[in-house]
Design a protein around this motif. Structure first.
Motif, mmCIF file in Angstrom:
data_model
loop_
_atom_site.group_PDB
_atom_site.id
_atom_site.type_symbol
_atom_site.label_atom_id
_atom_site.label_comp_id
_atom_site.label_asym_id
_atom_site.label_seq_id
_atom_site.Cartn_x
_atom_site.Cartn_y
_atom_site.Cartn_z
ATOM 1 N N VAL A 89 1.873 28.547 45.753
ATOM 2 C CA VAL A 89 2.177 28.592 44.316
ATOM 3 C C VAL A 89 1.707 27.308 43.630
ATOM 4 N N ALA A 90 1.827 26.177 44.331
ATOM 5 C CA ALA A 90 1.479 24.885 43.737
ATOM 6 C C ALA A 90 -0.023 24.612 43.718
ATOM 7 N N THR A 139 15.584 16.101 46.983
ATOM 8 C CA THR A 139 14.617 15.935 48.063
ATOM 9 C C THR A 139 13.589 17.057 47.997
ATOM 10 N N MET A 140 12.486 16.891 48.722
ATOM 11 C CA MET A 140 11.439 17.905 48.720
ATOM 12 C C MET A 140 11.963 19.251 49.206
ATOM 13 N N GLU A 141 12.896 19.230 50.159
ATOM 14 C CA GLU A 141 13.424 20.470 50.718
ATOM 15 C C GLU A 141 14.140 21.326 49.680
ATOM 16 N N LYS A 142 14.543 20.725 48.560
ATOM 17 C CA LYS A 142 15.277 21.453 47.529
ATOM 18 C C LYS A 142 14.376 21.986 46.409
ATOM 19 N N ILE A 143 13.089 21.715 46.474
ATOM 20 C CA ILE A 143 12.181 22.175 45.431
ATOM 21 C C ILE A 143 12.112 23.696 45.422
ATOM 22 N N THR A 144 12.234 24.289 44.237
ATOM 23 C CA THR A 144 12.231 25.745 44.098
ATOM 24 C C THR A 144 10.802 26.237 43.848
ATOM 25 N N TYR A 145 10.641 27.561 43.877
ATOM 26 C CA TYR A 145 9.331 28.145 43.584
ATOM 27 C C TYR A 145 8.934 27.876 42.123
ATOM 28 N N ARG A 146 9.915 27.903 41.237
ATOM 29 C CA ARG A 146 9.626 27.622 39.830
ATOM 30 C C ARG A 146 9.106 26.200 39.678
ATOM 31 N N ILE A 153 0.825 23.774 37.780
ATOM 32 C CA ILE A 153 0.247 23.772 36.431
ATOM 33 C C ILE A 153 -0.118 22.344 36.018
ATOM 34 N N ALA A 154 0.753 21.390 36.326
ATOM 35 C CA ALA A 154 0.469 19.988 36.001
ATOM 36 C C ALA A 154 -0.754 19.492 36.759
ATOM 37 N N GLN A 155 -0.960 20.024 37.952
ATOM 38 C CA GLN A 155 -2.094 19.592 38.760
ATOM 39 C C GLN A 155 -3.438 19.956 38.118
ATOM 40 N N LEU A 156 -3.433 20.945 37.239
ATOM 41 C CA LEU A 156 -4.652 21.324 36.531
ATOM 42 C C LEU A 156 -5.230 20.142 35.746
ATOM 43 N N LEU A 157 -4.355 19.273 35.261
ATOM 44 C CA LEU A 157 -4.814 18.118 34.489
ATOM 45 C C LEU A 157 -5.698 17.205 35.329
ATOM 46 N N SER A 158 -5.465 17.192 36.637
ATOM 47 C CA SER A 158 -6.202 16.274 37.510
ATOM 48 C C SER A 158 -7.638 16.716 37.736
ATOM 49 N N LEU A 159 -8.017 17.905 37.252
ATOM 50 C CA LEU A 159 -9.413 18.315 37.355
ATOM 51 C C LEU A 159 -10.299 17.426 36.480
ATOM 52 N N TRP A 160 -9.698 16.754 35.506
ATOM 53 C CA TRP A 160 -10.417 15.775 34.688
ATOM 54 C C TRP A 160 -10.412 14.445 35.447
ATOM 55 N N SER A 168 -0.369 13.361 38.005
ATOM 56 C CA SER A 168 -0.051 14.560 37.226
ATOM 57 C C SER A 168 0.998 15.417 37.923
ATOM 58 N N THR A 169 0.923 15.537 39.245
ATOM 59 C CA THR A 169 1.878 16.396 39.951
ATOM 60 C C THR A 169 3.264 15.757 40.060
ATOM 61 N N ILE A 170 3.307 14.456 40.269
ATOM 62 C CA ILE A 170 4.617 13.790 40.296
ATOM 63 C C ILE A 170 5.271 13.877 38.922
ATOM 64 N N ALA A 171 4.497 13.620 37.882
ATOM 65 C CA ALA A 171 5.032 13.724 36.522
ATOM 66 C C ALA A 171 5.461 15.152 36.219
ATOM 67 N N GLY A 172 4.645 16.124 36.622
ATOM 68 C CA GLY A 172 5.001 17.525 36.406
ATOM 69 C C GLY A 172 6.272 17.907 37.141
ATOM 70 N N GLY A 173 6.423 17.393 38.353
ATOM 71 C CA GLY A 173 7.639 17.661 39.120
ATOM 72 C C GLY A 173 8.872 17.087 38.465
ATOM 73 N N MET A 174 8.757 15.893 37.930
ATOM 74 C CA MET A 174 9.896 15.263 37.255
ATOM 75 C C MET A 174 10.275 16.024 35.993
ATOM 76 N N LEU A 175 9.282 16.496 35.252
ATOM 77 C CA LEU A 175 9.569 17.288 34.054
ATOM 78 C C LEU A 175 10.214 18.625 34.402
ATOM 79 N N ALA A 176 9.972 19.094 35.662
ATOM 80 C CA ALA A 176 10.530 20.379 36.099
ATOM 81 C C ALA A 176 11.873 20.231 36.804
#
Length: 269
Positions: A89-90, A139-146, A153-160, A168-176
């Motif tokens: 999913v990620a 912790t990482m073990e508690k991360i949900t599918y959402r 989705i945040a990782q898409l930014l890193s294509l630039w 981008s992914t750490i920031a996206g994770g924190m926002l989620a």
């Protein structure tokens, strides 16, 4: 310029920056520009040697990776943790868009676009620190599918180039709703399939332009990036987990300003 010194220098830069939210690709492009190492071969080299650094993550996280793919059982009372579906999913959004926009992304491998990515990525990380969601995955073990989806989705930014995949992914994770540490751990785990796919595709799609005498050059960069990353990975992962992203944003802004002034001084802008 494809001598062994170039391979060593860029390999060291990759190994030191891959695990920090400062954009390893951006750093390699800027250093390559300073060394007059640019073009299709340089782009392929910079993508390929990232796999060397990612191998260091595989060494550190091999227990978790084996559990995710079902080759090692969970310990008694141990959290089930993330599985392959979380990873899929990620990574699916970035892999799909990266494949579709490969030619366009290749044209962005320039210092000017890296400077833009450094600044915008730094702003995004500061936004994540200021408006991060309440933590539901400590912790990482508690991360949900959402949460895995929004990290993807945040990782898409890193294509630039210059935006930074880990930033981008750490920031996206924190926002989620993931903690900084959980998002960092998950980021390093999903880096393994993402960079393996990116490296494989880069080499296959550009194989026709790679001459046999470049194999040693590529091998040196790969080995150096792996060795440097192996020495740095544990320290840097702890650093990223504990330090606010804002501090890395300041570094990105300073780097972008200094390099912009350099390009202005040398008449390149």
């Amino acid at each position: 310029m494809t001598d062994w010194r170039t391979a060593v220098i860029i390999g060291i830069v990759e190994g030191l920056t891959e695990f920090l939210p400062v954009s390893s690709t951006g750093h390699m492009i800027l250093v390559g520009h300073l060394l007059n190492f640019q073009g299709d071969v340089a782009e392929t080299f910079e993508i390929s040697i990232q796999l060397g650094a990612i191998m260091a993550v595989l060494v550190l996280y091999w227990n978790r990776v084996l559990r995710m793919i079902g080759l090692r059982r969970q310990g008694e009372g141990q959290a089930r943790g993330v599985n392959l579906l979380h990873v899929f999913v990620a990574i699916a959004p970035a892999l799909a868009l990266g494949f579709l926009l490969d030619d366009l992304i290749g044209r962005l491998f320039r210092p000017e676009t890296v400077l833009v990515g450094l600044v915008l990525g730094g702003v995004f990380m500061m936004v994540a620190e200021k408006w991060k969601a309440p933590v539901t995955a400590e912790t990482m073990e508690k991360i949900t599918y959402r949460q895995a989806f929004w990290i993807g989705i945040a990782q898409l930014l890193s294509l630039w180039p210059g935006f930074s995949r880990s930033g981008s992914t750490i920031a996206g994770g924190m926002l989620a709703g993931a903690s900084r540490g959980a998002a960092a751990d998950f980021t390093f785990v999903i880096a393994i399939p993402v960079m393996a796919a990116a490296t494989g595709y880069a080499i296959i799609s550009r194989f026709h332009m790679l001459e046999r005498d470049l194999l040693g050059f590529f091998a040196i960069g790969f080995v150096v990036s792996f060795a440097v990353a192996l020495l740095a990975v544990a320290t840097f992962i702890r650093l990223v987990s504990k330090l606010k992203l804002t501090y890395f944003s300041y570094y990105r802004f300073i780097l972008a300003l200094v390099y912009w002034l350099y390009m202005r001084h040398t008449g390149q802008m």
